[in-house]
Design an enzyme around this catalytic site. Structure first.
Site, PDB file in Angstrom:
ATOM      1  N   TYR A 104      13.736 -24.560  -6.315  1.00  0.00           N
ATOM      2  CA  TYR A 104      13.228 -24.191  -7.645  1.00  0.00           C
ATOM      3  C   TYR A 104      14.275 -24.234  -8.747  1.00  0.00           C
ATOM      4  O   TYR A 104      13.985 -24.585  -9.871  1.00  0.00           O
ATOM      5  CB  TYR A 104      12.649 -22.767  -7.606  1.00  0.00           C
TER       6      TYR A 104
ATOM      7  N   HIS B 238       0.822  -1.215   0.000  1.00  0.00           N
ATOM      8  CA  HIS B 238       0.000   0.000   0.000  1.00  0.00           C
ATOM      9  C   HIS B 238       0.858   1.268   0.000  1.00  0.00           C
ATOM     10  O   HIS B 238       0.485   2.273  -0.594  1.00  0.00           O
ATOM     11  CB  HIS B 238      -0.941   0.020   1.205  1.00  0.00           C
TER      12      HIS B 238
ATOM     13  N   ASP C  15      -4.829  -7.315  -2.066  1.00  0.00           N
ATOM     14  CA  ASP C  15      -6.037  -6.982  -1.289  1.00  0.00           C
ATOM     15  C   ASP C  15      -7.160  -7.983  -1.561  1.00  0.00           C
ATOM     16  O   ASP C  15      -7.916  -8.340  -0.662  1.00  0.00           O
ATOM     17  CB  ASP C  15      -6.549  -5.578  -1.643  1.00  0.00           C
TER      18      ASP C  15
ATOM     19  N   GLU D  17      10.823 -20.886   4.890  1.00  0.00           N
ATOM     20  CA  GLU D  17      11.988 -20.224   4.308  1.00  0.00           C
ATOM     21  C   GLU D  17      12.626 -19.154   5.197  1.00  0.00           C
ATOM     22  O   GLU D  17      12.608 -17.953   4.875  1.00  0.00           O
ATOM     23  CB  GLU D  17      11.622 -19.630   2.941  1.00  0.00           C
TER      24      GLU D  17
ATOM     25  N   HIS E 267       4.197 -17.916   7.097  1.00  0.00           N
ATOM     26  CA  HIS E 267       4.679 -17.811   5.717  1.00  0.00           C
ATOM     27  C   HIS E 267       4.700 -16.313   5.355  1.00  0.00           C
ATOM     28  O   HIS E 267       3.814 -15.812   4.673  1.00  0.00           O
ATOM     29  CB  HIS E 267       3.763 -18.595   4.773  1.00  0.00           C
TER      30      HIS E 267
ATOM     31  N   GLU F 178       8.179 -27.369  -1.404  1.00  0.00           N
ATOM     32  CA  GLU F 178       7.858 -26.531  -2.568  1.00  0.00           C
ATOM     33  C   GLU F 178       8.788 -26.871  -3.707  1.00  0.00           C
ATOM     34  O   GLU F 178       9.984 -27.054  -3.504  1.00  0.00           O
ATOM     35  CB  GLU F 178       8.042 -25.032  -2.264  1.00  0.00           C
TER      36      GLU F 178
ATOM     37  N   ARG G  80      -0.977 -27.912   1.320  1.00  0.00           N
ATOM     38  CA  ARG G  80      -0.149 -27.103   2.214  1.00  0.00           C
ATOM     39  C   ARG G  80      -0.587 -25.646   2.092  1.00  0.00           C
ATOM     40  O   ARG G  80      -0.520 -25.063   1.020  1.00  0.00           O
ATOM     41  CB  ARG G  80       1.317 -27.258   1.817  1.00  0.00           C
TER      42      ARG G  80
ATOM     43  N   ASN H 182      12.364 -26.397   0.194  1.00  0.00           N
ATOM     44  CA  ASN H 182      11.775 -25.718  -0.972  1.00  0.00           C
ATOM     45  C   ASN H 182      12.892 -25.484  -1.981  1.00  0.00           C
ATOM     46  O   ASN H 182      13.955 -24.959  -1.618  1.00  0.00           O
ATOM     47  CB  ASN H 182      11.202 -24.347  -0.580  1.00  0.00           C
TER      48      ASN H 182
END
Ligand code: GAL
Length: 546
Positions: free
Chosen positions: A336, A62, A75, A190, A145, A407, A100, A334
């Site tokens: 990637y 914001h 939002d 994380e 998280h 993840e 999850r 996790n």
């Protein structure tokens, strides 16, 4: 006319027949846990619904929309605060055994303190859990998280040791409320991102951009807070509730830039100790505490940098080391992507701020832009071997803990025909299977993500979902992508079928047409091109076979 013989031709040219892929009979263990994930801020919306107060992400988005790639905020996002029933249906459609999701602290305890507990907030997750159980889906709940109540940030957030009893209060409440029904818990998602990205850099909220000092204070408090919650669970809840608790660490795999260089191999090992060992060593290693290489490097550099005898990395007492060690029933990871790494010498070729986490680690990272395919995110390139290497490293380093991949996934920039995502999952899952076959104790795999959502600083520009979400429709309509069908098949059969590449179904096509007429035109013309090339190939093969 050529149509009936197409399946036969497909068999002839299929990669399996050409021997470029592993045989289809490789299976995951029968009791392997398949899942999909999401997180509260990324999907829920309802940012001020009922008595929810602001989180650090509400405030960041914001007050600084210019820091978000598309100036958006979450939002409303996918509006899961109202559409959770549909979310559960989707998990069911995917045949996933677990979902999850995370709890929004400011939704449940708006100001961060016990004095104000939101009935609406408690009820929201209670309903979601009940709905999952109705379909035999195990909830895997992440207590934290990235969604800190803004009020607590104003007290210093994770850099203030007061966070330890406050996080414990929050955890006690949710264990009491949901622990009868939730059997898999992770305390924190994380920690490296929570600390380094949020306090050291101008990246995740609260974007402190204060390198080299507060991230280590954050890590210190976070490890103690995690340990206190696990002890509380074990002492007061676990026996009665019968669940398990762990933590989700994260890292890219640091591949030595030159595998023949001892210095690059050392840089890779150092990177693993800084990214994973920072939190993994105190919890999972035999003797606990931070990794030796971190303690020594940060102490020596602090001295050189005139910090005196006190290292920027705080010290644990012996009692604290014992209290933290062993506080996880499984290792959540996790992952990637991968990086190529080499050493950052004393002349700081990496050009890092001094002091900083990166300068302390002494590793320069790059990516292999030639051999590793890209994705929808600049940081994410496809290197499945990195997954295998990482799992083997955890297995060796921490004496074969039970691992859950909490993840793993890939982004694109949109569209339902996400064959690149199908390829990614097939390849990364194959790497997971390789690790299982080589003795690594992996009990579950949770793909990221159930649906497209708010991707933090990237806003809505990067998509990780199995389900497309129409963020322009008031209903936030969810539509399965091709990858959803493939993942559902994997969960159902416990195998990877390299030949399974379904086409868009009629109902999906209608969605594409309604939303992106141009995309539909494009996909039609590529389908036409594909048909032409298949008939040409068919003709060619017929000639060859005669
Ligand atoms: C992780 C994070 C997720 C998701 C994912 C993809 O670091 O836990 O919330 O955003 O990355 O970038």
């Amino acid at each position: 006319m050529w149509k009936p013989i197409l399946p036969a031709l497909l068999l002839i040219v299929s990669p399996v027949c050409l021997g470029t892929h592993v045989s289809q009979t490789r299976r995951f263990p029968n009791d392997f846990l398949w899942g999909v994930g999401s997180s509260s801020y990324q999907i829920e919306g309802g940012w001020n619904a009922d008595d929810k107060d602001e989180s650090i992400w509400d405030v960041l988005t914001h007050t600084h929309p210019e820091k978000i790639a598309d100036q958006s905020n979450a939002d409303i996002s996918a509006d899961s605060y109202h559409r959770w029933r549909r979310d559960v249906q989707m998990v069911k459609e995917l045949h996933a055994g677990t979902y999850r999701f995370s709890l929004s602290w400011p939704r449940i305890m708006p100001g961060g303190y016990m004095n104000h507990v939101s009935t609406a907030g408690i009820k929201y997750y209670s309903n979601l859990i009940d709905e999952l159980l109705r379909y035999n889906i195990t909830p895997t709940v992440t207590i934290y998280h990235f969604e800190l109540p803004q009020k607590l940030q104003e007290l210093g957030g994770w850099t203030n040791p007061e966070i330890i009893p406050l996080f414990k209060d929050f955890a006690r409440l949710v264990l009491e409320m949901y622990g009868d029904r939730v059997k898999i818990w992770t305390t924190i998602n994380e920690p490296w991102h929570v600390c380094e990205h949020a306090y050291g850099l101008d990246y995740m909220a609260p974007s402190y951009n204060f390198p080299g000092i507060p991230a280590y204070l954050c890590g210190h408090n976070l490890l103690k807070a995690h340990a206190e919650v696990v002890h509380m669970y074990r002492d007061h809840f676990q026996k009665r509730q019968g669940g398990r608790i762990g933590i989700s660490l994260d890292t890219s795999w640091p591949e030595p830039r030159n595998p023949d260089s001892a210095e690059d191999r050392e840089a890779s090992e150092r990177a693993m100790q800084f990214y994973v060992g920072w939190f993994g060593h105190p919890i999972f290693s035999k003797h606990g505490n931070y990794p030796k290489v971190m303690i020594e490097r940060i102490r020596n550099l602090s001295k050189e940098q005139d910090f005196g005898i006190r290292s920027r990395l705080p010290e644990f007492t012996t009692e604290e080391i014992h209290r933290i060690r062993g506080t996880a029933d499984f290792f959540g990871i996790n992952h990637y992507t991968s990086n190529l790494v080499t050493s950052n010498g004393h002349n700081n070729t990496g050009g890092f701020p001094v002091p900083s986490f990166n300068h302390d680690m002494g590793v320069v990272e790059s990516q292999n832009e030639v051999d590793w395919p890209g994705s929808g995110s600049v940081w994410l390139r496809v290197y499945p071997k990195g997954m295998y290497n990482l799992l083997m490293w955890i297995h060796r380093e921490y004496n074969s803990p039970e691992i859950i991949v909490t993840e793993n996934g890939v982004s694109d920039r949109g569209g339902l025909e996400d064959y690149a995502r199908v390829d990614y999952f097939n390849k990364y899952l194959s790497a997971v299977l390789d690790a299982i076959e080589d003795g690594v104790n992996i009990s579950g795999y949770i793909a990221w993500s159930l649906m497209d959502s708010y991707e933090w600083k990237a806003g809505f520009s990067e998509k990780f979902g199995f389900y497309h979400v129409d963020f322009t429709s008031p209903q936030r309509t969810r539509t399965p992508k091709i990858s959803a069908r493939v993942f559902a098949q994997i969960c159902k059969t416990n195998t990877i079928d390299w030949n399974y590449r379904p086409k868009l179904e009629q109902e999906q096509k209608l969605v594409v047409m309604a939303q992106h007429p141009a995309e539909e035109d494009q996909s039609r013309s590529s389908a036409a091109q594909e048909a032409i090339s298949w008939s040409l190939m068919g003709a060619l093969l017929l000639v060859l076979l005669r």
